[in-house]
Motif scaffolding. Sequence first.
Motif, short mmCIF file in Angstrom:
data_model
loop_
_atom_site.label_atom_id
_atom_site.label_comp_id
_atom_site.label_asym_id
_atom_site.label_seq_id
_atom_site.Cartn_x
_atom_site.Cartn_y
_atom_site.Cartn_z
N ASP A 22 0.85 -1.19 0.00
CA ASP A 22 0.00 0.00 0.00
C ASP A 22 0.89 1.24 0.00
N VAL A 23 0.45 2.27 -0.69
CA VAL A 23 1.15 3.55 -0.69
C VAL A 23 0.16 4.65 -0.35
N ASN A 24 0.47 5.43 0.67
CA ASN A 24 -0.35 6.59 0.99
C ASN A 24 0.57 7.77 1.28
N HIS A 25 -0.01 8.88 1.69
CA HIS A 25 0.83 10.05 1.97
C HIS A 25 0.40 10.74 3.26
N GLU A 26 1.35 11.43 3.86
CA GLU A 26 1.10 12.23 5.06
C GLU A 26 1.63 13.64 4.81
N ALA A 27 0.88 14.62 5.28
CA ALA A 27 1.29 16.01 5.10
C ALA A 27 1.24 16.74 6.43
N VAL A 28 2.34 17.41 6.77
CA VAL A 28 2.42 18.20 8.00
C VAL A 28 2.45 19.68 7.61
N ILE A 29 1.45 20.42 8.06
CA ILE A 29 1.32 21.82 7.67
C ILE A 29 2.02 22.72 8.68
N ASN A 30 2.81 23.65 8.17
CA ASN A 30 3.48 24.66 9.00
C ASN A 30 2.93 26.03 8.60
#
Length: 201
Positions: free
Chosen positions: A164-172
């Motif tokens: 499985d491939v997913n993504h994570e995003a951390v907002i600054n």
Amino acid sequence: ISLMLSYSLAEKKVKKERSLTIAITFDGPNNLKQKIEKQASDIESDAKELGNTSQVSFWETQARDTFTDILKAEGYYNTQINSNIINIREKIYKIEFAIELGNRYKLSSVDIVYAEDSNRNIYEPSKYKLKSKVGNFVIAEHILQDQEKLAEIIEKNNCLLNFDVNHEAVINHLDNTIALKFVIKAGPQAKIRDVKFSGLN
């Protein structure tokens, strides 16, 4: 017959009066303006088709959420959307939206990582082939395309039981950036126990 005709005309008149108009004040790129105006038009049509334009607060929230999603997809994560509901007359409403874009966010980092329980003994795709690069604006469509591309490369170059491939995003919000990670979770390699050949003398 005349009574039925009168009732039908009156019913049509009531339906015609149930109107909802969405007006937008927006100083931004034309492509974004066109997307937002199209969604506004679709929401007006949905409200009229369902015959519940009087539930104006619902449609105001629906429009606001839709506009927010469109803007975030193009990298605008600090947008201000102000609205004003005007009751022009009975069953006739107008919602005015004023949209301030704010800063457009960029990618501060792009990494390919493994989940904790992932098989790491696989062919690993290179992040340098991705559309999402450090310094680029955050474009949701590019991120999803890259995620799909990574999955295709892994599937083509490995023989895995599952992955499985997913993504994570951390907002600054301090420097208007997003740190992006594509997370790979790979299962074990598929193995063939016995290979039988027939027809050999």
